[in-house]
Design a protein around this motif. Structure first.
Motif, PDB file in Angstrom:
ATOM      1  N   LEU A 145     -32.823 -12.501 -57.585  1.00 38.32           N
ATOM      2  CA  LEU A 145     -33.656 -11.936 -56.524  1.00 38.32           C
ATOM      3  C   LEU A 145     -32.905 -11.906 -55.206  1.00 38.32           C
TER       4      LEU A 145
ATOM      5  N   THR B 197     -34.111 -11.003 -51.704  1.00 39.00           N
ATOM      6  CA  THR B 197     -35.346 -10.673 -50.993  1.00 39.00           C
ATOM      7  C   THR B 197     -35.123  -9.719 -49.829  1.00 39.00           C
TER       8      THR B 197
ATOM      9  N   THR C  50     -36.798  -4.498 -53.991  1.00 36.87           N
ATOM     10  CA  THR C  50     -37.072  -5.644 -54.871  1.00 36.87           C
ATOM     11  C   THR C  50     -38.449  -5.569 -55.522  1.00 36.87           C
TER      12      THR C  50
ATOM     13  N   LEU D  72     -39.385  -5.265 -59.601  1.00 36.53           N
ATOM     14  CA  LEU D  72     -40.216  -6.220 -60.331  1.00 36.53           C
ATOM     15  C   LEU D  72     -41.388  -5.529 -61.025  1.00 36.53           C
TER      16      LEU D  72
ATOM     17  N   PHE E  65     -35.719 -16.205 -63.247  1.00 34.71           N
ATOM     18  CA  PHE E  65     -35.484 -15.726 -61.890  1.00 34.71           C
ATOM     19  C   PHE E  65     -34.625 -16.722 -61.119  1.00 34.71           C
TER      20      PHE E  65
END
Length: 245
Positions: free
Chosen positions: A40, A42, A47, A51, A76
């Motif tokens: 990930l 951010t 993002t 997902l 993750f």
């Protein structure tokens, strides 16, 4: 890793075309168990869309698998928890300055080194034009590292689809009946109003007729505004620096 993990193919799954193709190929064609890994970042505007696409593809896959346990829950990892080491940062910064390499290959090295990854599948397609400028510094042929100092940045990975173009992946997906799942992937770097921008490189490589891009006028206006703000910030920062001297 547990014994069960060792039996699984460790696959870096981004939610994009290449890694989603490989996930489906492993599960639906080769019948192999897979441990997807998602790193990930951010700070990426895409993002959340990645997902969501992964969730939709997972639901479709689970319905088709003879044994849903073949697809392990996605593992993750937060990229910001594991920054690149000094040597990897040096190599990555040099490649970023001198070639067109994407920044993801640098920041992915942080989690890979910290967590001791080796042979994790990283999916890079074959370009019709051959190896790109950064790939020629790293590979002696598609998928095989050349032993150069630059190739050290990629020591954590294996490259299972580097012999395939996106169009060849499409044909394999069509012939094995999972193209309808593959087109659910997300590839855009800079979405607008929930839709792909149509201007970034992944969007330009998209040939799916069903993809609905954002309004091109609005995308152009956004990009112009971003460049304008950047242009205004740079002289202001230079002026502030001069005043501190």
């Amino acid at each position: 890793m547990t014994g069960r993990d060792v039996e699984r193919v460790q696959l870096l799954w981004t939610g994009g075309w290449d890694s989603s193709f490989r996930l489906m190929q492993l599960l639906l064609v080769e019948g192999r168990a897979v441990q997807p890994i998602h790193v990930l970042d951010t700070g990426r505007p895409s993002t959340l869309f990645e997902l969501r696409a992964m969730e939709a593809m997972r639901a479709g896959l689970l319905a088709r698998l003879p044994d849903p346990a073949l697809l392990a829950p996605t593992r993750f990892v937060l990229a910001s928890d594991h920054l690149p080491g000094p040597r990897d940062a040096e190599i990555g910064d040099r490649l970023l300055r001198e070639t067109s390499m994407g920044t993801q290959y640098l920041w992915l090295s942080g989690p890979a080194a910290a967590l001791g990854w080796s042979g994790v599948e990283l999916c890079i397609e074959r370009y019709e034009s051959g190896l790109s400028d950064w790939q020629r510094r790293v590979f002696d042929e598609p998928g095989r590292l050349n032993g150069s100092p630059e190739s050290e940045l990629f020591r954590f990975w294996s490259f299972p689809v580097m012999h395939l173009t996106k169009e060849e992946m499409r044909e394999i997906a069509r012939s094995h009946g999972f193209l309808d799942l593959l087109v659910l992937r997300w590839s855009c770097f800079r979405p607008l109003d929930g839709r792909p921008c149509g201007r970034c490189r992944p969007c330009r490589l998209t040939h799916d007729e069903e993809v609905r891009f954002a309004n091109p006028v609005l995308v152009a206006a956004r990009d112009l505004a971003r460049k304008t703000r950047k242009g205004l910030r740079e002289p202001a920062a230079a002026l502030a620096l001069l005043r501190r001297r």
